[in-house]
Write an enzyme that holds these catalytic residues in place. Structure first.
Site, mmCIF file in Angstrom:
data_model
loop_
_atom_site.group_PDB
_atom_site.id
_atom_site.type_symbol
_atom_site.label_atom_id
_atom_site.label_comp_id
_atom_site.label_asym_id
_atom_site.label_seq_id
_atom_site.Cartn_x
_atom_site.Cartn_y
_atom_site.Cartn_z
ATOM 1 N N GLN A 139 -1.909 -7.916 -11.933
ATOM 2 C CA GLN A 139 -2.404 -8.795 -10.862
ATOM 3 C C GLN A 139 -1.631 -10.095 -11.021
ATOM 4 O O GLN A 139 -1.921 -10.884 -11.917
ATOM 5 C CB GLN A 139 -3.916 -9.022 -10.996
ATOM 6 N N GLY A 268 -11.182 -7.647 -4.441
ATOM 7 C CA GLY A 268 -11.441 -6.609 -3.454
ATOM 8 C C GLY A 268 -10.135 -5.900 -3.138
ATOM 9 O O GLY A 268 -10.042 -4.677 -3.144
ATOM 10 N N GLY A 269 -9.128 -6.710 -2.864
ATOM 11 C CA GLY A 269 -7.828 -6.153 -2.534
ATOM 12 C C GLY A 269 -6.734 -7.133 -2.859
ATOM 13 O O GLY A 269 -6.989 -8.328 -3.004
ATOM 14 N N MET A 270 -5.525 -6.609 -3.012
ATOM 15 C CA MET A 270 -4.355 -7.450 -3.254
ATOM 16 C C MET A 270 -3.204 -6.885 -2.437
ATOM 17 O O MET A 270 -2.879 -5.698 -2.561
ATOM 18 C CB MET A 270 -4.029 -7.480 -4.755
ATOM 19 N N GLU A 271 -2.613 -7.777 -1.641
ATOM 20 C CA GLU A 271 -1.639 -7.367 -0.632
ATOM 21 C C GLU A 271 -0.244 -7.097 -1.175
ATOM 22 O O GLU A 271 0.744 -7.547 -0.590
ATOM 23 C CB GLU A 271 -1.600 -8.450 0.449
ATOM 24 N N ASN A 272 -0.120 -6.391 -2.284
ATOM 25 C CA ASN A 272 1.201 -6.099 -2.813
ATOM 26 C C ASN A 272 2.018 -5.370 -1.738
ATOM 27 O O ASN A 272 1.537 -4.395 -1.165
ATOM 28 C CB ASN A 272 1.067 -5.285 -4.098
ATOM 29 N N HIS A 295 -7.695 -6.630 6.193
ATOM 30 C CA HIS A 295 -7.318 -7.937 5.627
ATOM 31 C C HIS A 295 -6.002 -7.836 4.855
ATOM 32 O O HIS A 295 -5.065 -8.600 5.114
ATOM 33 C CB HIS A 295 -8.445 -8.443 4.719
ATOM 34 N N GLU A 296 -5.926 -6.905 3.939
ATOM 35 C CA GLU A 296 -4.707 -6.791 3.121
ATOM 36 C C GLU A 296 -3.510 -6.389 3.984
ATOM 37 O O GLU A 296 -2.401 -6.877 3.772
ATOM 38 C CB GLU A 296 -4.913 -5.805 1.967
ATOM 39 N N HIS A 299 -2.025 -9.332 5.733
ATOM 40 C CA HIS A 299 -1.137 -10.122 4.869
ATOM 41 C C HIS A 299 0.327 -9.671 4.969
ATOM 42 O O HIS A 299 1.216 -10.413 4.556
ATOM 43 C CB HIS A 299 -1.576 -10.008 3.408
ATOM 44 N N GLU A 318 -4.406 -17.273 3.758
ATOM 45 C CA GLU A 318 -5.703 -16.612 3.900
ATOM 46 C C GLU A 318 -6.406 -16.865 5.234
ATOM 47 O O GLU A 318 -7.054 -15.967 5.770
ATOM 48 C CB GLU A 318 -6.625 -16.974 2.734
ATOM 49 N N ASP A 375 -6.269 -20.376 -9.924
ATOM 50 C CA ASP A 375 -7.233 -19.297 -9.885
ATOM 51 C C ASP A 375 -8.670 -19.778 -9.782
ATOM 52 O O ASP A 375 -9.539 -19.084 -9.263
ATOM 53 C CB ASP A 375 -7.080 -18.479 -11.169
ATOM 54 N N TYR A 383 -10.140 -19.269 3.383
ATOM 55 C CA TYR A 383 -10.364 -18.072 4.200
ATOM 56 C C TYR A 383 -11.134 -18.398 5.476
ATOM 57 O O TYR A 383 -10.675 -18.165 6.581
ATOM 58 C CB TYR A 383 -11.189 -17.035 3.417
#
Ligand code: BES
Ligand code: ZN
Length: 605
Positions: A139, A268-272, A295-296, A299, A318, A375, A383
């Site tokens: 992450q 929840g999610g990460m927009e990799n 959402h992701e 992004h 965001e 962080d 958001y």
């Protein structure tokens, strides 16, 4: 060699990076890594291709908790270079200073990670769904990429990459890149990312993973036991991508796949890019929590194509993404559905504003995070207040004008960074200046550089919640729960219902609700997360086991923070929270433990 000019975004200094990209920046990475599950380290070489804009004789990289073994110039077999690690800052880590020549084209760093690397979570087989193989995931957002790759860890710096990754033969590695769809017997994989990305979008996951296609360009990866359910849950993925493209232009990253992580995933999610990472807590069985995927996916435009230049400008990532996410959901499921998401988001915004207070600078859209861990500084404001600004703009200029503006904004700044001040001038030039008096009406400066919500914001409401509010009224005026009309309620109605209940409920009331609606045994994580604060406040015994199970298995910080806080607010809560945390901590990612160590104290080993 002639010096090329640095992009203007490099002139904005990033308080969370030691790098000086205005002098010399990186534009391509060759990464060679071996994943060692026994030592829990990544070891190998990072070779950076340089653009030296100013004849610089020093390259500055970010590094944190890395062991640097050797540095060479112009190739891994090239000349050894002098290098030095600066003082260690708890948040920023260290500057890695490498002496270069103005003509140096590449710098190779041989290094290994340390077990404390905050971006990495190494899971034992028992911590996965299949319980048979270990798992690793990264992450990197916001500033953790530097704990697994020495890099210019600033979102204003973009690079392409190639990677060779060696893993145990029975595991599959995936990255934010072109990905394999099946295992090979050698355990050796190569990756290519041809679109330039910032370091916070570097990602790697390794585990017992399988792939299932969902359409020609979309699919899902998960552990074998999770895969069939995940494929069911995300059946609409192609429709989401198409809806997003219809709104704001072509998807620029070729494939769009999802990776379902083990439950300890802290977000929840990460927009990799190309491979969104998601929590398994959205696998509700009824597709009710897929707005997180929207959402992701969003992004892929707001964030990954047009990127906040520093974390102070996080709202540009965001806020646009939340607005875009709800427009995607509206296209797929209609306005009444999207309005529910809007109201739930708004409720969360009001909570955060109340918590932070009316004058808090942390409620400004543009933040000042210098000297702080991003962080901890990044909250709901970016958001939901960000989304609310766009909603207000929509209200004032109409959808058509706003959509044209947003579509052009993405198209004209693709693969570039954006800072708040430049965004405001672009907005004025392209939209506000065409409507006399609009800027004053909008109160733009006060949205961005002021606290709270400007009075111009339109009310937020959802027609489907009228029935929920009525049921809440009736129940509080003695209508028994069984007699309430809750047919066809989605999890969103249930969450709104749970959030609308009085804070202190008696055991008899909780029992009645639970017996009627089965909250304690709900398979929906959002419902559980809205229910447990009530059961905690009342020390409602029948929910204890489920709560304990949730806290020790789920690592998603957004759920955990309110639950631990609720525990702390009860008479013997401090002790209980600490006891549960001591058991659960081993299952949480460093991103979560750093939050909870601060909240609860670090348990003794
Ligand atoms: N990019 C964020 C996650 C993030 C933000 C990680 C800041 C590290 C620092 C991601 O897109 C996100 O916003 N995830 C949300 C879900 C979303 C539906 C609001 C989450 O994880 O809760
Ligand atoms: Zn996001």
């Amino acid at each position: 060699m002639p010096h090329n000019t640095a992009p203007s975004s490099f002139l904005i200094s990033d308080p969370h990076s030691y790098a000086n990209p205005a002098a010399v920046s990186v534009h391509h990475l060759d990464l060679d890594l071996t994943v060692d599950f026994t030592a829990r380290t990544l070891a190998g070489t990072a070779t950076w291709q340089l653009s030296n804009h100013a004849g610089a004789t020093e390259l500055l990289l970010d590094a944190r908790a890395l062991t640097i073994e050797a540095v060479t110039l112009d190739g891994t077999e090239g000349t050894p270079a002098a290098f030095e690690l600066g003082p260690d800052d708890a948040v920023l880590g260290q500057a890695l200073r490498v002496t270069i020549q103005p003509e140096t084209t590449a710098v190779s760093i041989r290094y290994r990670t340390t077990p404390g690397a905050a971006a990495l979570q190494w899971l034992s087989p028992e911590q996965t769904a299949s319980r048979t193989q270990p798992f690793l995931f990264t992450q990197s957002q916001a500033i953790l990429a530097r704990t697994w790759i020495p890099c210019q860890d600033s979102p204003g710096v973009r690079f392409t990459y190639e990677a060779r990754v060696q893993v145990p033969a029975h595991l599959l590695p995936l990255m934010s890149a072109e990905n394999p769809q099946a295992r090979n017997p050698t355990g050796n994989y190569t990756f290519r990312m041809v679109q330039p990305i910032p370091a916070y979008l570097m990602a790697l996951a390794v585990g017992d993973l399988e792939f299932q296609p969902l359409s020609a360009r979309t699919g899902v990866y998960a552990e074998p036991v999770t895969l069939p359910g995940a494929a069911e849950e995300f059946q609409e993925l192609e429709n989401m991508v198409t809806a997003a493209e219809d709104l704001y232009g072509p998807y620029r990253w070729d494939r769009y796949d999802l990776l379902v992580l083990p439950p300890s995933f802290p977000f929840g999610g990460m927009e990799n890019p190309r491979l969104t990472f998601v929590t398994p807590t959205i696998l509700a069985g009824d597709r009710s929590l897929t707005s997180l995927v929207a959402h992701e996916l969003a992004h892929s435009w707001s964030g990954n194509l047009v990127t906040n230049v520093t974390w102070n400008d996080f709202w540009l990532n965001e806020g646009f993404t939340v607005y875009f996410e709800r427009r995607i959901m509206e296209k797929l499921y209609g306005r009444p559905y999207a309005d529910m998401l809007q109201v739930l988001g708004h409720t969360a915004l009001l909570h955060t504003l109340a918590e932070l207070g009316p004058d808090s600078p942390d409620t400004h859209l543009h933040l000042n995070l210098a000297g702080r861990d991003p962080d901890e500084g990044l909250n709901e404001i970016a958001y939901e207040k960000g989304d609310y600004l766009l909603l207000t703009l929509e209200h004032l200029v109409g959808r058509e004008a706003l959509d044209t503006f947003i579509k052009d904004y993405f198209a004209r700044h693709s693969f570039r960074s954006m800072d708040t001040a430049s965004f405001l001038s672009y907005l004025r030039q392209e939209l506000l200046d065409q409507h006399p008096g609009l800027e004053e009406q909008l109160q733009l400066e006060s949205w961005v550089y002021g606290p709270g919500i400007p009075a111009v914001a339109p009310p937020v409401a959802a027609e489907r919640f009228a029935a929920v509010e009525e049921a809440l009224q009736q129940w509080q005026h003695a209508t028994p729960a069984v007699a309430l009309n809750t047919t066809h309620w989605s999890s969103h109605e249930w969450v709104h219902f749970l959030q609308g209940l009085p804070e202190r409920l008696s055991t008899a009331q909780l029992t009645e609700l639970d017996n009627t609606f089965g909250f304690t045994h709900s398979g929906n994580s959002e419902i559980l997360a809205a229910w447990f604060p009530h059961t905690i406040a009342a020390a409602y015994e029948p929910a204890e086991a489920a709560l304990h199970q949730f806290l020790t298995h789920v690592g998603r910080r957004k759920f955990l923070v309110p639950l631990y806080r609720a525990l702390l607010a009860t008479p013997d809560g401090q002790e209980r929270a600490r006891r549960i945390y001591a058991q659960a901590r081993g299952n949480y990612h460093a991103v979560a433990t750093s939050t909870f160590d601060a909240l609860l104290g670090k348990p003794a080993e």
